[in-house]
Enzyme design. Structure first.
Site, PDB file in Angstrom:
ATOM      1  N   SER A  38      49.635 -46.019 -68.381  1.00  0.00           N
ATOM      2  CA  SER A  38      51.071 -46.301 -68.298  1.00  0.00           C
ATOM      3  C   SER A  38      51.296 -47.485 -67.385  1.00  0.00           C
ATOM      4  O   SER A  38      50.487 -47.760 -66.491  1.00  0.00           O
ATOM      5  CB  SER A  38      51.823 -45.086 -67.744  1.00  0.00           C
ATOM      6  OG  SER A  38      53.168 -45.403 -67.472  1.00  0.00           O
ATOM      7  N   TYR A  85      53.624 -38.300 -61.363  1.00  0.00           N
ATOM      8  CA  TYR A  85      53.232 -38.945 -62.614  1.00  0.00           C
ATOM      9  C   TYR A  85      52.589 -40.305 -62.348  1.00  0.00           C
ATOM     10  O   TYR A  85      51.530 -40.624 -62.890  1.00  0.00           O
ATOM     11  CB  TYR A  85      54.458 -39.106 -63.514  1.00  0.00           C
ATOM     12  CG  TYR A  85      54.177 -39.717 -64.863  1.00  0.00           C
ATOM     13  CD1 TYR A  85      53.608 -38.969 -65.883  1.00  0.00           C
ATOM     14  CD2 TYR A  85      54.492 -41.049 -65.128  1.00  0.00           C
ATOM     15  CE1 TYR A  85      53.361 -39.521 -67.122  1.00  0.00           C
ATOM     16  CE2 TYR A  85      54.245 -41.622 -66.362  1.00  0.00           C
ATOM     17  CZ  TYR A  85      53.669 -40.855 -67.361  1.00  0.00           C
ATOM     18  OH  TYR A  85      53.418 -41.410 -68.586  1.00  0.00           O
TER      19      TYR A  85
END
Length: 706
Positions: free
Chosen positions: A583, A596
C-alpha cells in the site's frame, strides 16, 4: 420385454427417440446427435479420437442438380462436443476421382491438400487425413472409434483370429497402417472381399462400423463394442490377475496423496527443463492395478498401440524406482536420486529420434516424459496446460485398459518404434502443431492469489487466467468463493480453475491449500499475497485485538503463505514470483492509521528481505502499492471507509472523488489497475527485477519512493 437400454452392460445406450424424431429429415443434425452421444462415453472413444460421417444428396450450388455430399468430422475437435462448424462437407464423386491421380503410399501427404478441391460447403472445417476412410465405404452413416475393448483385440498378438472367431466372420480385419488414402482403399477392398460384414477392425488402431440410418449405425457400433467388452471381461475374470499378479501393495489413500504432493513439484521441475509444464495426478484403481503389477516392467516400456494414445502419452512412460513409503522430505536427496532417471529417459528419447528420423523430419521435440508412474502411489502426467495433462492421463488409462484386455485374451503388442515415430513426427502433424495459436504469456504457469474471491485479488486472478495461467481461487467466505469459482469456470473452463478455503493466519489451512494446488496442478509459480483487512483508528482508539488482527493477517499471513510456497518453488528448481500487495500507506504517514500503516510497512520490508534471500533460487519478490481501490473490495467493510472519511473531514460518499482529486493524474484506481501491475512483474518483461515496488495510486507525491 428387453429394451435397447437393457441389452448393454459395458457401454451406455443414450439414444432419445423423441429427440431424434425432432431431427428427422436433417441427416447432418442426426450425425451430430449421434456423434455427441458416442463421444459422451469414454469407453467408446477417447477425447478428440475417432470420427463420424454421413452421406446425403444435396443440390449442387452451380447446377442445382442433386449430388452426393459426405459430411465428416474435420481435422481436430472432439465428437463429444462436435458442432456443424467442426464438420467438413465434400463432393463424394470428386473424392472418388482422386483415385485417378493417386500414385501410391508415398503420395499420402499431397493427397490431403487435394481434399480441399473436393469441398462442397465453403464454411467447412479442414478435412482430416481420415476423410478417405469414410469416402470409400458405401454406407450412409459410418463411425470410426477407438474403444478400449476393440483396440485390446486389435492390439492382441492374434487379434485377427480372435476377431474372426468372435464375430463369426461378420467383422473384417485390416492390418495396421497409418491413416491415409491407401488405408481408405484397403477398407474398400476388405468390404469387397467380405460382403455382408457389419464392421472392420483396424490392427492396433480402432474400429469401423456403419448403418443405413443414424440410429442403425449407432446401434451397430454399440453392439460390436459390447460384444468385444463382454468377451474380454469373461477372459479377465477367468484370470487371477490380468497383469501377472500384484508385485507391491498400494499405499493408503492418505499416504498416496501425501507422497504425491511431496513429489509432484520435484517431478514438475524436471519435466519443465525446456518448457513450463502443468501436472495432473491420479490414483485411479485401474492405474494402481497396472503400476503395482508383476508385468509393469515388461509392458510399460512397450508403449501404446493406438496412434491417438501414443500421440498424447509419448513413446513410453517413466517408471520411478522409489518405494511407496520413501522419505521425501529431503528435496536435494530426492532430486539427486531422480536426476539419473530423467537423464536416462531423455537419452532414450534422443536415441529413438536419431534411429527413426527421416531426412525431412522435424527437429526433435521436448525429450522429457509425459507420463510418470510411481508404483504404489499413482500416475503423474505433465503437459503444456492442465487440459492436455488431464487428457494425457485419460489416454494412458485407455492404454492400460487395452493392455489389460490384450493380456487377458492373448498377448499385448505395441506399435513398432518406427511406426510410432512416423506418427509422432508426421509432417502433417507438425503442420497442425505449427498452425496452433501461439501460447499465451502465462501458459504453463500456476498462480495462487490469496483473498481472490473478490476485489483486487479476483481481478489479479482473472488477469492471470486471461493470460493463460492456471489459477487457484481462495477466500475465507465459502459462498463468495463458490460464486467466484462458478464465474471463472464459465469464463475459462474447469481445467484452468480451482478453489480452496484458505485462512492465511492458520498454518494447517495454508499447508492444506498448497497440497491441493500441488495435487491439482503439480506445483506453483506465482504467489500473490493479497488477503488483507483494514482498520482506520487513531493510536488512542486502537485496541490490542485490532492491532494483532492486522499484523496476523497482513504480516504473519504474508510470511506464512510465502514460507510454505517457497518450499514448493525450491522443490521445482525453476524459479518463480512472489508479489505482495502492500500500500502507499507503507511510506505515507497518514492520519488515524498506525496499525494498518505500520503493518503495511512491515510487509514492504519483508518483501525486500525475501528478495535478498531468494535471488539465488531465481525467485523474484516484488511489491505493488495500491491506494484507495474502492470497487468490490473488502477493505471498505468493517468501518474503514467511515474511518478514512472521518480522518479527512468528508463524507463516505465523497471518498472516491477525494482520492482521485489528490492524485497527480486525477484518476480513480480500480482493481484491474492493480492486476495489470502484478502482470507486469510476472509476465516475463521484468524477469530480471526483484526487490522492487510499483506504485499504482494515480500519483501521490508523498508516496514517491526514495
Amino acid at each position: 420385454m428387453t429394451t435397447a437400454t437393457d441389452q448393454f452392460k459395458y457401454v451406455n445406450y443414450l439414444w432419445d427417440a423423441d429427440k431424434a424424431a425432432s431431427l428427422e429429415g436433417d441427416e447432418v443434425a442426426l450425425l451430430l446427435y449421434r456423434s455427441n452421444l458416442l463421444g459422451a462415453d469414454l469407453r467408446l472413444t477417447n477425447y478428440g479420437g475417432g470420427n463420424t460421417s454421413c452421406k446425403l444428396l444435396q443440390p449442387d450450388p452451380l447446377t442445382g442438380e442433386p449430388t452426393e455430399v459426405m459430411w465428416v468430422k474435420g481435422s481436430g475437435g472432439d465428437i463429444g462436443t462436435l458442432k456443424k462448424s467442426g464438420l467438413a462437407a465434400l463432393y463424394l464423386n470428386r473424392l472418388h476421382q482422386l483415385e485417378t491421380v493417386y500414385k501410391g503410399i508415398d503420395m499420402e501427404d499431397q493427397m490431403v491438400e487435394l481434399f480441399n478441391h473436393c469441398i462442397y460447403d465453403l464454411n467447412s472445417k479442414a478435412p482430416s487425413i481420415d476423410t478417405p476412410l469414410h469416402a470409400f465405404l458405401p454406407f450412409k452413416h459410418i463411425d470410426h472409434l477407438h474403444p478400449d475393448a476393440a483396440i485390446a483385440i486389435a492390439a492382441a498378438k492374434n487379434g485377427r483370429k480372435i476377431t474372426e472367431e468372435l464375430f463369426n466372420g461378420k467383422i473384417g480385419w485390416v492390418d495396421w497402417q497409418r491413416p491415409g488414402f491407401d488405408l481408405g482403399l484397403k477398407l474398400r477392398q476388405c468390404l469387397s472381399e467380405n460382403p455382408g460384414i457389419r464392421g472392420i477392425m483396424l490392427g492396433s488402431h480402432g474400429l469401423f462400423t456403419w448403418g443405413d440410418t443414424a440410429y442403425e449405425c449407432y446401434i451397430n457400433t454399440l453392439e460390436v463394442v459390447e460384444q468385444c467388452a463382454q468377451y474380454i471381461e469373461q477372459k479377465v475374470t477367468a484370470k487371477v490377475h490380468p497383469f501377472g499378479g500384484e508385485k507391491i501393495k498400494a499405499a493408503s489413500k492418505v499416504d498416496r496423496y501425501k507422497q504425491a504432493a511431496a513429489l509432484a513439484p520435484v517431478l514438475r521441475g524436471f519435466c519443465s527443463s525446456q518448457v513450463s509444464m502443468v501436472g495432473h495426478f491420479t490414483d485411479d484403481d485401474r492405474v494402481l492395478q497396472f503400476i503395482n503389477s508383476v508385468n509393469l516392467d515388461r509392458l510399460a516400456p512397450m508403449g501404446t498401440s493406438c496412434p491417438d494414445h501414443f500421440l498424447r502419452t509419448k513413446i513410453s512412460p517413466l517408471v520411478l524406482e522409489i518405494a511407496p513409503d520413501a522419505d521425501l522430505s529431503n528435496t536435494d536427496l530426492i532430486r539427486q536420486r531422480l536426476a539419473p532417471a530423467f537423464e536416462e529417459y531423455r537419452n532414450m528419447y534422443a536415441d529413438y529420434y536419431t534411429a527413426c528420423k527421416h531426412p525431412d523430419s522435424p527437429a526433435m521435440r521436448d525429450p522429457n516424459p509425459v507420463v510418470i508412474l510411481y508404483p504404489g502411489i499413482g500416475m503423474f502426467t505433465f503437459a503444456k496446460d492442465k487440459q492436455t495433462a488431464r487428457v494425457a492421463a485419460e489416454f494412458y488409462i485407455n492404454a492400460i485398459n487395452v493392455m489389460r484386455g490384450a493380456e487377458a485374451i492373448s498377448e499385448y503388442t505395441a506399435l513398432p518404434r518406427q511406426e510410432a515415430f512416423n506418427i509422432e513426427y508426421w509432417l502433417l502433424e507438425e503442420a497442425k502443431l505449427q498452425r496452433m495459436p501461439k501460447p499465451k504469456v502465462l501458459t504453463g504457469k500456476i498462480a495462487l492469489v490469496t483473498g481472490s474471491a473478490g476485489g483486487i485479488g479476483k481481478a489479479i486472478a482473472k488477469k492471470f487466467a486471461e493470460e493463460g495461467a492456471c489459477v487457484v481461487l481462495n477466500d475465507l467466505n465459502e459462498e463468495r468463493l463458490k460464486n467466484a469459482e462458478t464465474e471463472f469456470i464459465h469464463q475459462f473452463g474447469k481445467d484452468q480453475v480451482r478453489s480452496v478455503l484458505l485462512d492465511v493466519t492458520d498454518g494447517t489451512s495454508i499447508q492444506s491449500a498448497y497440497e491441493n494446488v500441488v495435487l491439482q496442478f503439480g506445483g506453483v509459480d506465482i504467489i500473490v499475497n493479497n488477503a488483507g483487512i483494514s482498520i482506520s483508528k487513531s493510536i488512542a482508539e486502537h485496541s490490542l485485538e485490532e492491532w494483532d488482527r492486522l499484523y496476523d493477517i497482513l504480516v504473519k499471513g504474508q510470511f506464512m503463505v510465502s514460507k510454505e510456497g517457497i518450499t514448493i518453488l525450491r522443490k521445482q528448481g525453476i524459479g518463480g514470483d512472489i508479489v505482495n500487495i502492500v500500500s502507499k500507506n507503507a511510506v505515507v504517514a497518514g492520519p488515524n492509521n498506525p496499525g494498518y500503516g505500520s503493518a503495511k510497512a512491515a510487509q514492504a520490508h519483508l518483501t525486500r528481505l525475501m528478495a535478498a534471500e531468494l535471488g539465488a533460487d531465481k525467485i523474484r519478490v516484488n511489491a505493488v502499492n495500491p491506494d484507495a481501490v474502492i470497487a468490490d473490495s473488502n477493505i471498505w467493510s468493517g468501518g474503514w471507509a467511515e474511518g478514512r472519511a472521518k480522518a479527512y473531514g468528508i463524507s463516505v460518499e465523497d471518498l472516491p472523488a477525494y482520492y482521485a482529486k489528490r492524485t497527480l493524474l486525477n484518476e480513480i484506481i480500480i482493481p484491474e489497475d492493480i492486476a495489470n501491475a502484478c502482470f507486469a512483474f510476472v509476465g516475463g518483461l521484468l524477469k530480471k527485477s526483484t526487490g522492487n515496488a510499483l506504485n499504482v495510486d494515480g500519483g501521490v507525491g508523498m508516496a514517491f519512493l526514495r
